[in-house]
Design an enzyme around this catalytic site. Structure first.
Site, PDB file in Angstrom:
ATOM      1  CB  ILE A 296      -5.090  -1.909  -3.084  1.00 53.14           C
ATOM      2  CG1 ILE A 296      -3.828  -1.356  -3.748  1.00 53.14           C
ATOM      3  CG2 ILE A 296      -6.347  -1.523  -3.873  1.00 53.14           C
ATOM      4  CD1 ILE A 296      -3.396  -2.131  -4.969  1.00 53.14           C
ATOM      5  CB  CYS A 297      -9.321  -0.992   0.755  1.00 49.08           C
ATOM      6  SG  CYS A 297     -10.798  -1.723   1.447  1.00 49.08           S
ATOM      7  CG  LEU A 298     -10.535  -3.633  -5.843  1.00 47.29           C
ATOM      8  CD1 LEU A 298     -11.607  -2.575  -6.090  1.00 47.29           C
ATOM      9  CD2 LEU A 298      -9.573  -3.682  -7.025  1.00 47.29           C
TER      10      LEU A 298
ATOM     11  CG  LEU B  13      -7.386   1.573   3.068  1.00 46.38           C
ATOM     12  CD1 LEU B  13      -6.415   0.856   2.143  1.00 46.38           C
ATOM     13  CD2 LEU B  13      -7.327   0.967   4.453  1.00 46.38           C
TER      14      LEU B  13
ATOM     15  CG  ASN C  22     -10.996   3.161  -2.035  1.00 46.68           C
ATOM     16  OD1 ASN C  22     -11.465   3.663  -3.049  1.00 46.68           O
ATOM     17  ND2 ASN C  22     -11.642   3.154  -0.874  1.00 46.68           N
TER      18      ASN C  22
END
Lengths: 180, 281
Positions: free
Chosen positions: A113-115, A148, A106
């Site tokens: 960051i993909c959160l 990602l 991620n």
């Protein structure tokens, strides 16, 4: 323990950071909020995470560290992140990225960051400490449904040994980063 | 640690060191630029509509719609209404609309009534604690609401509108009200679980996190019900202006389950698909 909040300046003084945004609007309130968060962080001194402003003159740009959780491929490693707070924080999430090269499903190669809690699930009750703890648990619990870094996601699911190898190939010690 | 497996996946292995850019998001925007662009989009939106607008006659809505079902309902509403107050559509509209109307009613009260209302809302802080919220997390927002109550006797409707167009004041009150609603759901899990249960194992905690605590996520039916129950001193009527049949808009009324006040405020919102404004009867 060089990365705890009790020693804010240690190892980071030579870092070059971006100039943070001029936050003329609402500046007072975000400053007050960040000061109180800094105080809380220093008081609680949670092991494995730390964060503090890059300079006294600009409270909207922070740097932080996250220690890899035990029992995960990140155990024993420490990662550096940057945190940029908008003028309307905490009503908008800060922009956070890994400064250390990070191999994780991620996180992309630029450290983005993909959160969800940093995006559509952001709530004003989150703070630096909850963000750091969420990022720390993300290390051991990636969301492989929408990666990602697809290769990292594939390795995590199918070949943990390869995952660890890729992770170590990208890893840079935090002291090395500071020298760059 | 080399193993036999490594030679088989050798090509993949070397590529791990030199990443193929097409696999990743490589468009580089630095964080400062991202924040600046976000702010510009927000400013653009703000220039179109204030957070809380001026009271307008319902007939103004007629100019917005060509659809005959809508127009018939607007005309029918006009009969029993003094108007509507537009609220900015930023994902917080129902919350902002409710909070503004709540304080607008309160502003018209006598000082001792305002004090009573304030102590009622402040006493709900115990609900936040019961629901497991940390004081550090909510105190700033609760204090902003408290301070608005303190300024209230000196305000007029006009200056209250200005207060609510201050992003900080407005946002803090919204967060406070969101937390009260979420706390009510969490402390009345048995009442709400049947509505949250989607067969996918969504928990109360996850629901509150996703639908109520998340800033800028629009209120759903359950969230509004929880807000009305938590606040306890207001009935909420939602006037649905949708394409459903009939010339009269459907009104859904939420009443607090255990009302603490005999005389309750009557807050009305005008709902058009995806958006809430304040409705004045």
């Amino acid at each position: 323990m060089e990365s705890q909040n009790a020693h804010p300046a240690a190892g980071y003084s030579s870092l070059k950071m971006q100039d943070a945004p001029a936050s003329a609007v609402d500046g007072h309130s975000v400053t007050k909020r960040l000061q109180s968060e800094l105080m809380q962080l220093m008081m609680s001194n949670v092991p494995g995470i730390s964060a503090f402003p890059v300079s006294d003159s600009n409270l909207c740009q922070w740097t932080g560290t996250i220690a890899g959780p035990e029992g995960t491929p990140y155990e024993g490693l420490t990662y550096k992140i940057s945190m940029t707070f908008p003028a309307n924080y905490p009503y908008r999430a800060p922009v956070i990225r890994f400064v250390s090269p990070m191999w994780h499903p991620n996180v992309d190669m630029s450290g983005n960051i993909c959160l969800d809690i940093l995006k559509e699930k952001w709530s004003a009750i989150y703070n630096v400490q909850t963000i750091l703890l969420s990022l720390q648990s993300l290390l051991g619990e990636p969301n492989n449904a929408s990666p990602l870094n697809a290769q990292a996601a594939d390795q995590w699911d199918n070949n943990k040994a390869e995952y660890k190898k890729s992770l170590m190939a990208h890893y840079k010690d935090i002291e090395e980063l500071a020298d760059e | 640690m080399m193993s036999g497996q490594d030679s088989e996946v050798n090509q993949d292995d070397t590529s791990a060191g030199t990443i193929n850019p097409s696999d990743y998001v490589t468009e580089e925007l630095d964080d400062v630029t991202i924040l600046r662009l976000t702010q510009e989009i927000k400013d653009h939106e703000a220039s179109k509509t204030p957070l809380v607008g001026e009271l307008k006659p319902i007939s103004v809505l007629l100019d917005e719609y060509a659809d005959s079902t809508f127009r018939a309902k607007i005309k029918a509403l006009g009969g029993g209404s003094t108007g509507y107050r537009p609220i900015r559509g930023d994902g917080n509209c129902a919350w902002r609309a409710f909070a503004f109307r709540f304080f607008e009613f309160a502003q018209s009260y006598a000082p001792d009534q305002i004090a009573e209302l304030k102590s009622r809302i402040m006493s709900l802080t115990k609900l936040l604690n019961e629901a497991g919220y940390n004081e550090n997390g909510y105190i700033d927002f609760v204090e902003e609401t408290e301070s608005l109550f303190d300024r209230l006797p000196g305000l007029t409707t006009e200056t209250l509108v200005s207060e609510f167009n201050n992003m900080e004041v407005s946002s803090a009150v919204i967060v406070h009200f969101r937390l009260l609603a979420a706390a009510y759901v969490k402390t009345h899990a048995e009442d709400y679980m049947p509505f949250i249960d989607d067969g996918e194992g969504t928990t109360i905690e996850e629901y509150c996190n996703r639908q109520i605590e998340a800033f800028a996520v629009e209120a759903d039916h359950l969230a509004l019900s929880a807000l009305v129950n938590a606040v306890g001193v207001a009935d909420l009527g939602v006037v649905y202006m949708d394409r459903s049949e009939g010339e009269d808009a459907v009104v859904h009324t939420f009443e607090p389950m255990s009302a603490s006040a005999k005389e309750r405020m009557k807050i009305d919102l005008l709902y058009r698909p995806g958006h809430y404004d304040i409705f004045y009867r």
